[in-house]
Design a protein around this motif. Structure first.
Motif, short mmCIF file in Angstrom:
data_model
loop_
_atom_site.label_atom_id
_atom_site.label_comp_id
_atom_site.label_asym_id
_atom_site.label_seq_id
_atom_site.Cartn_x
_atom_site.Cartn_y
_atom_site.Cartn_z
N ALA A 88 19.77 120.28 11.74
CA ALA A 88 19.77 119.06 11.63
C ALA A 88 18.80 118.45 12.25
O ALA A 88 17.63 117.30 11.16
CB ALA A 88 20.56 118.27 11.30
N ALA A 89 18.45 117.99 12.98
CA ALA A 89 17.78 117.18 14.33
C ALA A 89 16.95 118.51 14.79
O ALA A 89 17.31 119.32 14.51
CB ALA A 89 18.54 116.46 15.59
N PRO A 90 15.42 118.26 14.75
CA PRO A 90 14.58 119.70 15.20
C PRO A 90 14.65 120.09 17.36
O PRO A 90 15.48 118.82 18.25
CB PRO A 90 13.54 118.73 14.91
CG PRO A 90 13.67 117.38 15.19
CD PRO A 90 14.86 116.78 14.85
N LEU A 91 14.94 121.23 17.67
CA LEU A 91 15.04 121.47 19.09
C LEU A 91 13.35 120.63 19.32
O LEU A 91 12.59 120.84 18.26
CB LEU A 91 15.15 122.72 18.85
CG LEU A 91 15.99 123.15 18.78
CD1 LEU A 91 16.10 125.31 18.21
CD2 LEU A 91 17.18 123.10 19.23
N PRO A 92 13.95 120.40 20.60
CA PRO A 92 13.07 119.88 21.57
C PRO A 92 11.20 120.90 21.53
O PRO A 92 10.26 120.06 21.71
CB PRO A 92 13.14 119.04 23.23
CG PRO A 92 14.57 120.24 22.93
CD PRO A 92 15.24 120.76 21.66
N PHE A 93 11.40 121.48 21.19
CA PHE A 93 10.00 122.78 21.34
C PHE A 93 9.94 122.97 20.29
O PHE A 93 8.43 123.96 20.56
CB PHE A 93 10.39 123.80 22.39
CG PHE A 93 11.67 124.39 22.39
CD1 PHE A 93 12.08 125.59 21.18
CD2 PHE A 93 12.65 123.99 23.08
CE1 PHE A 93 13.01 125.92 21.48
CE2 PHE A 93 13.95 124.37 22.87
CZ PHE A 93 14.09 125.40 22.24
N GLU A 94 9.48 123.12 18.96
CA GLU A 94 10.02 122.36 17.59
C GLU A 94 8.12 122.42 17.31
O GLU A 94 7.73 121.40 17.96
CB GLU A 94 10.85 122.55 15.98
CG GLU A 94 11.71 123.40 16.72
CD GLU A 94 13.50 122.90 15.73
OE1 GLU A 94 12.22 122.56 14.24
OE2 GLU A 94 14.14 122.21 15.61
N PRO A 95 7.72 123.26 16.83
CA PRO A 95 7.72 124.28 16.09
C PRO A 95 7.94 124.96 16.59
O PRO A 95 7.11 125.70 17.45
CB PRO A 95 7.15 124.71 14.45
CG PRO A 95 5.32 123.88 15.91
CD PRO A 95 6.07 122.78 16.48
N CYS A 96 8.53 126.59 16.22
CA CYS A 96 9.16 127.52 17.53
C CYS A 96 9.63 128.66 16.11
O CYS A 96 9.50 129.15 15.80
CB CYS A 96 9.57 127.70 18.52
SG CYS A 96 11.32 127.09 18.07
N VAL A 97 9.74 130.22 16.77
CA VAL A 97 10.14 130.98 15.51
C VAL A 97 10.87 131.69 16.81
O VAL A 97 10.85 132.03 18.94
CB VAL A 97 9.40 132.29 15.80
CG1 VAL A 97 10.48 133.83 15.22
CG2 VAL A 97 8.49 131.95 14.14
N GLU A 98 11.76 132.18 16.95
CA GLU A 98 13.24 132.09 17.68
C GLU A 98 13.45 133.48 17.86
O GLU A 98 13.45 134.70 16.59
CB GLU A 98 14.47 131.56 18.27
CG GLU A 98 15.34 131.69 17.22
CD GLU A 98 16.76 130.70 16.97
OE1 GLU A 98 17.88 131.14 18.04
OE2 GLU A 98 17.27 129.97 15.75
N PRO A 157 12.79 126.87 33.44
CA PRO A 157 13.76 125.48 33.51
C PRO A 157 12.75 123.78 32.80
O PRO A 157 14.03 123.22 32.41
CB PRO A 157 13.86 125.62 34.66
CG PRO A 157 13.26 126.76 35.21
CD PRO A 157 12.38 127.40 34.60
N ASP A 158 12.22 123.93 32.91
CA ASP A 158 11.83 122.44 32.36
C ASP A 158 12.10 121.96 30.49
O ASP A 158 11.67 121.30 30.22
CB ASP A 158 10.09 122.13 32.48
CG ASP A 158 9.92 122.33 33.97
OD1 ASP A 158 10.72 121.61 34.52
OD2 ASP A 158 8.75 122.68 34.70
N GLY A 159 12.35 123.79 30.50
CA GLY A 159 13.08 123.53 28.64
C GLY A 159 14.02 123.15 28.71
O GLY A 159 14.45 123.33 26.70
N ASP A 160 14.72 123.73 29.11
CA ASP A 160 16.57 123.48 29.70
C ASP A 160 16.90 122.02 28.42
O ASP A 160 15.98 121.20 28.34
CB ASP A 160 17.31 123.22 30.43
CG ASP A 160 17.27 124.98 31.02
OD1 ASP A 160 15.93 125.72 30.28
OD2 ASP A 160 17.31 124.99 32.25
N PHE A 161 17.35 121.53 27.18
CA PHE A 161 17.87 121.32 26.71
C PHE A 161 19.49 121.13 26.18
O PHE A 161 20.28 122.34 26.25
CB PHE A 161 17.02 121.01 25.46
CG PHE A 161 17.27 121.96 24.53
CD1 PHE A 161 18.00 122.21 23.80
CD2 PHE A 161 17.03 123.93 24.82
CE1 PHE A 161 18.15 123.58 23.09
CE2 PHE A 161 17.15 125.02 24.37
CZ PHE A 161 17.96 124.80 23.07
N LEU A 162 20.18 120.10 25.03
CA LEU A 162 20.91 119.35 24.91
C LEU A 162 20.93 120.26 23.69
O LEU A 162 19.88 119.28 22.98
CB LEU A 162 21.96 118.43 24.81
CG LEU A 162 21.72 117.99 26.64
CD1 LEU A 162 22.36 116.27 26.58
CD2 LEU A 162 22.67 118.61 26.48
#
Length: 191
Positions: A88-98, A157-162
């Motif tokens: 519903a809310a984007p991830l901080p590093f989108e757009p991406c493919v996981e 580590p700089d990409g860690d997120f809630l």
């Protein structure tokens, strides 16, 4: 019936979803041990909805979290695949493919997640030309983090997120981010 096989490894088939997958997948998603790093176990209805979203994403994107089965026996193990996140809310590093996986307990520790994930990495970088693939989980999920390490991903580590789908104070809201660039993946193939 002609089966739609996406990828094949020495031991595994990674294929399209079939109606017969819903029940064993729902059992996996209802297993508290399998789901211990997620907010909760899933009901059969939620598992069925997740499968329908995977099928839609396969149709739209050309890839999804796909069923994994043992080639020799046809045993359903769970899923492994690539995914464009759509929270519903984007991830901080989108757009991406996981890249991600969810396998039943009885097949843990046999290298299936790494084997299937490596096939998907090859597909992502060589077939569809991705520049980067990410993975994420909660810090305590050491089994998945070990798979991420084994397949060549590196912690950012700089990409860690809630996680945006959870309240910030939820026990599984904090996530660690792993990344793998196409350049690094190609370099690792020569090792």
């Amino acid at each position: 019936m002609t089966r739609n096989i996406f990828l094949e490894t020495d031991r595994l088939l990674l294929r399209a979803w079939e109606e017969t997958d819903i029940e064993p997948f729902a059992e996996i998603c209802a297993d508290p041990e399998v789901m211990r790093y997620f907010p909760d176990v899933m009901t059969r209805e939620k598992s069925e909805f997740l499968v329908s979203r995977c099928v839609d994403k396969q149709d739209r994107d050309g890839f999804c979290m796909a069923p994994v089965e043992i080639k020799e026996s046809g045993e359903f193990l769970g899923f492994v695949g690539l995914n464009r996140p759509s929270y519903a809310a984007p991830l901080p590093f989108e757009p991406c493919v996981e890249i991600g996986w969810r396998l039943k307990q009885s097949c843990w520790g046999k290298g299936y997640a790494s084997e299937a994930a490596n096939a998907w990495l090859r597909f992502g970088f060589e077939t569809i030309g991705l520049d980067e693939i990410v993975a994420f989980t909660i810090p305590a999920n050491n089994p998945s983090r070990r798979v991420m390490d084994r397949i060549g991903m590196r912690r950012d580590p700089d990409g860690d997120f809630l996680h945006p789908s959870l309240p910030a104070d939820h026990p599984v809201a904090p996530h660690v981010l792993y990344r793998l660039s196409k350049h690094d993946w190609i370099s690792q193939q020569g090792e």
